[in-house]
Write a protein that holds these residues in place. Structure first.
Motif: not given
Length: 527
Positions: A194-213
């Motif tokens: 949201p800051d730079s507008g770039r597509v980031l090739y980074v690993p996901l540290l956490e994920r939650d399918a139920a909330s979609g975050t």
RNA sequence: GGGCCCUUAGCUCAGUUGGUUAGAGCAACUGACUUUUAAUCAGUAGGUCCUCGGUUCGAAUCCGAGAGGGCUCACCA
């Protein structure tokens, strides 16, 4: 034109490859219990550059299959999607004027990069517009989809959520195919900062399918938590392909053979997501004259524009129709040949039985609406006439054609018109540059002046022989030893080449007054 | 090396669910015609259907092995 509807049992037995593909597709539909409703054909486009001849070929070939399918199974509704991957980040600066100004936008979605030409709302938008203009020009029936729109509008939200749900399975599929380094950071879901507008090739540290975050670390080290929905994240390459299939319910998609491995993985991914992969087809890449792969960056091979400068859209479709599994050379020489083959198929179609028609390329190219009239001469012959007559004046060319084919109907002559335009381009690009006019000798000048004089006086409606005789008289009057030398001089001075049209018929068609002017202009050229 | 695809006349390609003698266009060659050339017209020649093996009464076609060529197998799309 008349729409030829072939009976299904005839089509069932046809061996044309689009028919085979249509039957394979039907099997899939039966298997997935998709017994009615909408059948979706998908094609892809990367808007990091203008559409190229391969992009066009994919849509053309998909259209053939769609037509075959509709003819075989008329109860289904069908659509072709043209999906532009304009959500992909801009990885490098494009080779266009003003690209330097785009540097700050590297890695941002192509749809957010401004158009350096300043005409479209974005760089991708400009290329998307070009793609659509091309497809429209060929009369393809398709639905354009911007991947960015699909993400931003939430149309792909379901696919993203589903990807989160089956995240571990997808990782199991992808990771073994990656190198060690990449394996450490890979994620099928790429957040957009949201800051730079770039597509980031980074690993996901956490994920939650139920909330979609998801939680990840931004480039500046900030730990962020954000939704994957509504364009805040996108899918990575192979996962993205599967995501398109998932979101658009794709039933059929073909691709170049360089992507066979990607297709394999994408198929496994969508299966992990719980859907059946579409029916696929691998077509071969085009090669250049030396047998090398055609690539945009090398600039070898032909462009769509180049083809369309010398031959019709339908002929380019024919090239894409024949032998899609064969790596074919794509260079200038095949254009006139393909154009003539196309007309030959059209001509045959009129007299063929249904069984033969079901295998005729023209049936697929025209979706059944095959033209009923063909031009009176082949393109090869027309190019010969252009070469021999040394002119690209459409009026003269029409005259020569009428002379060759005195029985040609008005409709046939009308069908010749577009071909004349292509012949003119051929003349300008290949005949004209080879021309070299020379000044006449005194003797030749005298003979040419004699010609001007006589052609100014002679009747406009004399026989060809009369005009031909005048030319010989001019040569004899100046005492040329052999007439061959005289004609050669005439051609070299007036036409800029050592060979030319037979003068009698030429003058008859071109007109004696006009011929006199033509020669007069040639004499002034050096004066 | 693994996977996918391709191989028929000099070139580009046809070859109809395995069936008589494998065809076309271009190129080549010969001739006719045109008071030049090109064009046009008529004709001729050109093939170990990549190779070997198998199935079959019969294979360019089906099966297997091999040869040659293309793409792909780090990253990105």
């Amino acid at each position: 034109m008349s729409n030829h509807i072939l009976p299904p049992d005839i089509l069932e037995n046809a061996k044309a490859w689009p028919i085979q593909e249509a039957k394979a597709l039907k099997k899939r539909l039966d298997k997935t219990a998709k017994k009615d409703g909408l059948v979706t054909f998908e094609t892809g486009y990367g808007p990091s550059g203008p559409p190229h001849i391969g992009t066009f070929g994919e849509v053309a070939r998909t259209s053939f299959v769609r037509h075959a399918f509709s003819a075989l199974y008329p109860d289904y509704e069908t659509r072709i999607l043209s999906v532009s991957d304009d959500m992909d980040g801009m990885r490098k600066l494009p080779p266009v004027p003003g690209a330097d100004a785009l540097e700050p936008y590297l890695q941002q979605p192509l749809s957010r990069v401004p158009d350096p030409a300043g005409e479209a709302e974005s760089f991708a938008g400009a290329n998307n517009a070009k793609l659509q203009a091309f497809l429209d020009r060929f009369g393809f029936d398709y639905e354009f989809i911007s991947a960015s729109d699909a993400y931003n509008s939430g149309r792909k939200d379901g696919a993203l959520i589903r990807m989160l749900e089956v995240y571990d399975e997808v990782m199991d599929i992808i990771l073994p195919t990656l190198g060690e380094e990449r394996r450490a950071t890979y994620s099928p879901i790429l957040p957009i900062s949201p800051d730079s507008g770039r597509v980031l090739y980074v690993p996901l540290l956490e994920r939650d399918a139920a909330s979609g975050t998801i939680v990840y670390e931004d480039e500046d080290g900030t730990r962020r938590e954000q939704k994957v929905t509504r364009g805040q994240a996108k899918l990575q390459w192979k996962a993205d392909w599967a995501g398109h299939w998932y979101a658009f319910d794709t039933d059929y998609e073909m691709s170049g053979e360089d992507l066979t491995e990607s297709v394999r993985l994408s198929r496994r991914i969508i299966q992990a997501m719980g859907k059946e992969p579409p029916v696929g087809f691998n077509y071969q890449l085009f090669l250049d004259e030396e047998g090398k792969k055609i690539s945009k960056t090398k600039g070898n091979g032909l462009t769509i524009e180049e083809w369309l400068r010398y031959a019709s859209p339908a002929s380019l479709q024919l090239f894409n129709f024949s032998a899609p599994k064969k790596a074919k050379k794509l260079y200038f020489d095949i254009i006139p040949k393909t154009a003539d083959e196309y007309w030959s198929h059209v001509e045959k179609f009129a007299d063929q039985e249904d069984a033969k028609r079901a295998d005729n390329p023209a049936f697929f190219i025209h979706q059944g609406d095959v033209p009923s009239v063909t031009p009176p001469v082949s393109f090869s012959l027309l190019l010969n006439i252009v070469d021999a007559s040394g002119t690209s004046d459409p009026e003269v060319l029409r005259g020569f054609v009428a002379k060759y084919r005195p029985d040609a109907s008005e409709e046939e002559m009308a069908a010749l018109e577009p071909m004349l335009g292509y012949a003119v381009n051929y003349f300008q690009d290949f005949v004209l540059p080879k021309k070299s006019f020379r000044a006449p000798t005194d003797e030749e000048r005298a003979a040419l002046e004699f010609l001007v004089q006589r052609f100014s006086e002679v009747g406009e409606d004399e026989a060809e022989d009369v005009y031909q005789t005048i030319v010989f008289d001019a040569g004899k009057a100046q005492g040329f030893e052999n007439m061959r030398g005289w004609f050669k001089a005439l051609y070299e001075v007036v036409f800029g080449q050592s060979e030319g049209p037979r003068m009698g018929p030429f003058v008859k068609i071109y007109g004696p007054r006009e011929t006199a002017e033509l020669i007069g202009r040639a004499l002034k050229r050096e004066a």
